[in-house]
Write a protein that holds these residues in place. Structure first.
Motif, PDB file in Angstrom:
ATOM      1  N   ARG A 149     -17.685  -3.068 -12.557  1.00 35.48           N
ATOM      2  CA  ARG A 149     -17.100  -3.954 -13.556  1.00 35.48           C
ATOM      3  C   ARG A 149     -15.647  -4.247 -13.185  1.00 35.48           C
ATOM      4  NH1 ARG A 149     -20.192  -6.998 -16.102  1.00 35.48           N
ATOM      5  NH2 ARG A 149     -18.764  -7.172 -17.881  1.00 35.48           N
ATOM      6  N   PHE A 150     -15.094  -5.301 -13.784  1.00 39.28           N
ATOM      7  CA  PHE A 150     -13.731  -5.712 -13.436  1.00 39.28           C
ATOM      8  C   PHE A 150     -13.062  -6.285 -14.668  1.00 39.28           C
ATOM      9  CE2 PHE A 150     -10.671  -8.937 -11.988  1.00 39.28           C
ATOM     10  CZ  PHE A 150      -9.880  -8.166 -11.142  1.00 39.28           C
ATOM     11  N   ARG A 151     -11.836  -5.869 -14.914  1.00 39.11           N
ATOM     12  CA  ARG A 151     -11.084  -6.374 -16.053  1.00 39.11           C
ATOM     13  C   ARG A 151      -9.624  -6.584 -15.670  1.00 39.11           C
ATOM     14  NH1 ARG A 151     -15.368  -7.120 -17.768  1.00 39.11           N
ATOM     15  NH2 ARG A 151     -16.338  -6.486 -19.732  1.00 39.11           N
ATOM     16  N   MET A 152      -9.066  -7.689 -16.133  1.00 36.14           N
ATOM     17  CA  MET A 152      -7.626  -7.927 -16.029  1.00 36.14           C
ATOM     18  C   MET A 152      -6.983  -7.567 -17.365  1.00 36.14           C
ATOM     19  SD  MET A 152      -6.724  -8.939 -13.006  1.00 36.14           S
ATOM     20  CE  MET A 152      -5.027  -9.399 -13.449  1.00 36.14           C
ATOM     21  N   LYS A 153      -5.774  -7.067 -17.295  1.00 34.82           N
ATOM     22  CA  LYS A 153      -5.043  -6.669 -18.497  1.00 34.82           C
ATOM     23  C   LYS A 153      -3.558  -6.711 -18.186  1.00 34.82           C
ATOM     24  CE  LYS A 153      -4.520  -2.630 -21.544  1.00 34.82           C
ATOM     25  NZ  LYS A 153      -4.940  -1.227 -21.754  1.00 34.82           N
ATOM     26  N   THR A 154      -2.747  -7.079 -19.164  1.00 34.49           N
ATOM     27  CA  THR A 154      -1.292  -7.004 -19.014  1.00 34.49           C
ATOM     28  C   THR A 154      -0.745  -6.039 -20.056  1.00 34.49           C
ATOM     29  OG1 THR A 154      -1.102  -9.260 -18.164  1.00 34.49           O
ATOM     30  CG2 THR A 154       0.882  -8.275 -19.100  1.00 34.49           C
ATOM     31  N   GLY A 155       0.075  -5.110 -19.600  1.00 32.79           N
ATOM     32  CA  GLY A 155       0.688  -4.154 -20.511  1.00 32.79           C
ATOM     33  C   GLY A 155      -0.285  -3.113 -21.009  1.00 32.79           C
ATOM     34  N   GLY A 156       0.168  -2.343 -21.982  1.00 33.27           N
ATOM     35  CA  GLY A 156      -0.664  -1.292 -22.546  1.00 33.27           C
ATOM     36  C   GLY A 156      -0.308   0.078 -21.993  1.00 33.27           C
ATOM     37  N   GLY A 157      -1.099   1.060 -22.382  1.00 30.52           N
ATOM     38  CA  GLY A 157      -0.862   2.434 -21.957  1.00 30.52           C
ATOM     39  C   GLY A 157      -1.470   2.736 -20.602  1.00 30.52           C
ATOM     40  N   ALA A 158      -1.330   4.006 -20.200  1.00 34.21           N
ATOM     41  CA  ALA A 158      -1.817   4.422 -18.879  1.00 34.21           C
ATOM     42  C   ALA A 158      -3.233   4.987 -18.938  1.00 34.21           C
ATOM     43  CB  ALA A 158      -0.873   5.464 -18.284  1.00 34.21           C
ATOM     44  N   ALA A 159      -3.712   5.321 -20.140  1.00 37.30           N
ATOM     45  CA  ALA A 159      -5.068   5.868 -20.322  1.00 37.30           C
ATOM     46  C   ALA A 159      -5.352   7.035 -19.374  1.00 37.30           C
ATOM     47  CB  ALA A 159      -6.116   4.767 -20.140  1.00 37.30           C
ATOM     48  N   GLY A 160      -4.329   7.877 -19.190  1.00 31.21           N
ATOM     49  CA  GLY A 160      -4.513   9.062 -18.359  1.00 31.21           C
ATOM     50  C   GLY A 160      -4.382   8.838 -16.867  1.00 31.21           C
ATOM     51  N   ASN A 161      -4.103   7.588 -16.447  1.00 33.17           N
ATOM     52  CA  ASN A 161      -3.977   7.288 -15.023  1.00 33.17           C
ATOM     53  C   ASN A 161      -2.531   7.537 -14.587  1.00 33.17           C
ATOM     54  OD1 ASN A 161      -3.418   5.638 -12.581  1.00 33.17           O
ATOM     55  ND2 ASN A 161      -5.557   5.018 -12.804  1.00 33.17           N
ATOM     56  N   ASN A 162      -2.322   8.552 -13.738  1.00 32.81           N
ATOM     57  CA  ASN A 162      -0.965   8.934 -13.369  1.00 32.81           C
ATOM     58  C   ASN A 162      -0.262   7.895 -12.498  1.00 32.81           C
ATOM     59  OD1 ASN A 162      -0.956  11.373 -14.786  1.00 32.81           O
ATOM     60  ND2 ASN A 162      -1.917  12.471 -13.091  1.00 32.81           N
ATOM     61  N   GLY A 163      -1.021   7.124 -11.731  1.00 29.44           N
ATOM     62  CA  GLY A 163      -0.416   6.057 -10.942  1.00 29.44           C
ATOM     63  C   GLY A 163       0.151   4.967 -11.834  1.00 29.44           C
ATOM     64  N   ILE A 164      -0.612   4.585 -12.852  1.00 29.52           N
ATOM     65  CA  ILE A 164      -0.146   3.573 -13.806  1.00 29.52           C
ATOM     66  C   ILE A 164       1.013   4.124 -14.635  1.00 29.52           C
ATOM     67  CG2 ILE A 164      -0.821   2.172 -15.798  1.00 29.52           C
ATOM     68  CD1 ILE A 164      -1.939   1.287 -13.023  1.00 29.52           C
ATOM     69  N   ARG A 165       0.944   5.389 -14.983  1.00 31.56           N
ATOM     70  CA  ARG A 165       2.056   6.030 -15.710  1.00 31.56           C
ATOM     71  C   ARG A 165       3.330   5.997 -14.866  1.00 31.56           C
ATOM     72  NH1 ARG A 165      -0.326  10.657 -16.926  1.00 31.56           N
ATOM     73  NH2 ARG A 165      -0.898  10.033 -19.022  1.00 31.56           N
ATOM     74  N   SER A 166       3.207   6.217 -13.574  1.00 26.99           N
ATOM     75  CA  SER A 166       4.357   6.198 -12.671  1.00 26.99           C
ATOM     76  C   SER A 166       4.970   4.804 -12.572  1.00 26.99           C
ATOM     77  CB  SER A 166       3.935   6.683 -11.276  1.00 26.99           C
ATOM     78  OG  SER A 166       4.995   6.577 -10.356  1.00 26.99           O
TER      79      SER A 166
ATOM     80  N   LYS B  16       0.882  -1.167   0.000  1.00 27.83           N
ATOM     81  CA  LYS B  16       0.000   0.000   0.000  1.00 27.83           C
ATOM     82  C   LYS B  16       0.922   1.220   0.000  1.00 27.83           C
ATOM     83  CE  LYS B  16      -2.939  -0.256   3.367  1.00 27.83           C
ATOM     84  NZ  LYS B  16      -3.529  -0.637   4.673  1.00 27.83           N
ATOM     85  N   PRO B  17       1.332   1.675  -1.199  1.00 30.07           N
ATOM     86  CA  PRO B  17       2.302   2.771  -1.282  1.00 30.07           C
ATOM     87  C   PRO B  17       1.831   4.016  -0.525  1.00 30.07           C
ATOM     88  CG  PRO B  17       2.072   1.718  -3.413  1.00 30.07           C
ATOM     89  CD  PRO B  17       0.996   1.148  -2.531  1.00 30.07           C
ATOM     90  N   GLN B  18       2.748   4.614   0.207  1.00 32.29           N
ATOM     91  CA  GLN B  18       2.465   5.829   0.965  1.00 32.29           C
ATOM     92  C   GLN B  18       3.043   7.053   0.255  1.00 32.29           C
ATOM     93  OE1 GLN B  18       0.601   5.426   4.257  1.00 32.29           O
ATOM     94  NE2 GLN B  18       0.237   3.750   2.802  1.00 32.29           N
ATOM     95  N   THR B  19       3.335   6.907  -1.013  1.00 31.45           N
ATOM     96  CA  THR B  19       3.979   7.951  -1.814  1.00 31.45           C
ATOM     97  C   THR B  19       2.976   8.917  -2.431  1.00 31.45           C
ATOM     98  OG1 THR B  19       3.857   6.430  -3.676  1.00 31.45           O
ATOM     99  CG2 THR B  19       5.923   6.481  -2.442  1.00 31.45           C
ATOM    100  N   TYR B  20       1.709   8.687  -2.213  1.00 30.00           N
ATOM    101  CA  TYR B  20       0.610   9.317  -2.929  1.00 30.00           C
ATOM    102  C   TYR B  20       0.495   8.696  -4.326  1.00 30.00           C
ATOM    103  CZ  TYR B  20      -0.211  12.512   0.878  1.00 30.00           C
ATOM    104  OH  TYR B  20      -0.511  13.008   2.116  1.00 30.00           O
ATOM    105  N   TYR B  21      -0.730   8.709  -4.790  1.00 31.55           N
ATOM    106  CA  TYR B  21      -1.140   7.942  -5.975  1.00 31.55           C
ATOM    107  C   TYR B  21      -0.208   8.144  -7.166  1.00 31.55           C
ATOM    108  CZ  TYR B  21      -4.764   5.827  -9.002  1.00 31.55           C
ATOM    109  OH  TYR B  21      -5.464   5.026  -9.853  1.00 31.55           O
ATOM    110  N   ASN B  22       0.112   9.413  -7.466  1.00 28.78           N
ATOM    111  CA  ASN B  22       0.834   9.708  -8.703  1.00 28.78           C
ATOM    112  C   ASN B  22       2.296   9.279  -8.689  1.00 28.78           C
ATOM    113  OD1 ASN B  22      -1.560  10.797  -9.548  1.00 28.78           O
ATOM    114  ND2 ASN B  22      -0.883  12.922  -9.524  1.00 28.78           N
ATOM    115  N   ASP B  23       2.809   8.888  -7.514  1.00 27.32           N
ATOM    116  CA  ASP B  23       4.197   8.431  -7.401  1.00 27.32           C
ATOM    117  C   ASP B  23       4.284   6.957  -7.011  1.00 27.32           C
ATOM    118  OD1 ASP B  23       5.584  10.748  -8.123  1.00 27.32           O
ATOM    119  OD2 ASP B  23       5.361  11.613  -6.123  1.00 27.32           O
TER     120      ASP B  23
END
Length: 206
Positions: free
Chosen positions: A103-120, A64-71
């Motif tokens: 809804r729920f989806r699993m995925k491997t790889g791909g882009g971040a779709a604007g999600n800064n946590g995934i981008r990080s 549970k990262p304590q870095t805040y979402y975007n990091d």
């Protein structure tokens, strides 16, 4: 070994935010499978446990990262490097506004779709990690997104939220065995998404 990273922001102020449903999911996993006590490690609150599979128990570390979402990537990258793991050993649980509520989806790889946590995370370990995407719905306009994700779930919404995170925990042996498709199907079987309110602006899809 798996790293199960729950995205969210630290502290009680954010605990019930839509942005924190990933963190809620890994907390449910820790309860369901009797993980050990939380400790401060890897810029996170972390605990260890094991998940049964037909081929034997799989060790897992909940972060549970304590870095805040975007990091988030700083914490995930540190843990992955410590255990000498690969991105395929990392599963990020997070809120997905482009999936309808519940809804729920699993995925491997791909882009971040604007999600800064995934981008990080991508910036620190590459894109080829596994993503457990928990739908929280879209507010209807991009200018409303920040308020939407940082607002608390309504009391009535917690019915489907609790069902979804419990399903993520109960179905976990499929994820631990590497069968993400079966895991997705089982989560959706255990926690069918609520019927959409036609007046709502949430939009589904991948």
């Amino acid at each position: 070994m798996l790293i199960l990273a729950g995205l969210g922001n630290p502290g009680s102020k954010y605990a019930k935010n839509r942005h924190n449903i990933g963190m809620m999911a890994v907390e449910a996993i820790a309860r369901r499978w009797n993980f050990g006590p939380e400790k401060s490690r890897f810029q996170s609150l972390a605990c260890e446990g094991s998940i049964p599979t037909p081929d034997g128990a799989v060790k897992a570390l909940i972060l549970k990262p304590q870095t805040y979402y975007n990091d988030t990537g700083r914490a995930v990258g540190e843990a992955m490097k410590f255990y000498k793991l690969t991105p395929a050993d990392v599963v990020a649980f997070y809120d997905e506004i482009d999936l309808a509520e519940g809804r729920f989806r699993m995925k491997t790889g791909g882009g971040a779709a604007g999600n800064n946590g995934i981008r990080s995370i991508t910036a620190h370990i590459g894109a080829d990690f596994r993503r457990a995407r928990l739908g929280t719905g879209h507010p209807g306009h991009k200018d409303l997104v920040q308020h939407h994700v940082l607002s608390d779930f309504h009391k009535v919404e917690m019915i489907w939220v609790n069902a979804l995170i419990d399903a993520c925990a109960d179905a976990l042996p499929f994820l631990a065995a590497g069968d993400d498709e079966r895991y997705q199907a089982e989560v959706l079987r255990l926690a069918p998404a609520p019927k959409l309110d036609p007046r709502a602006h949430a939009r589904g899809g991948d």
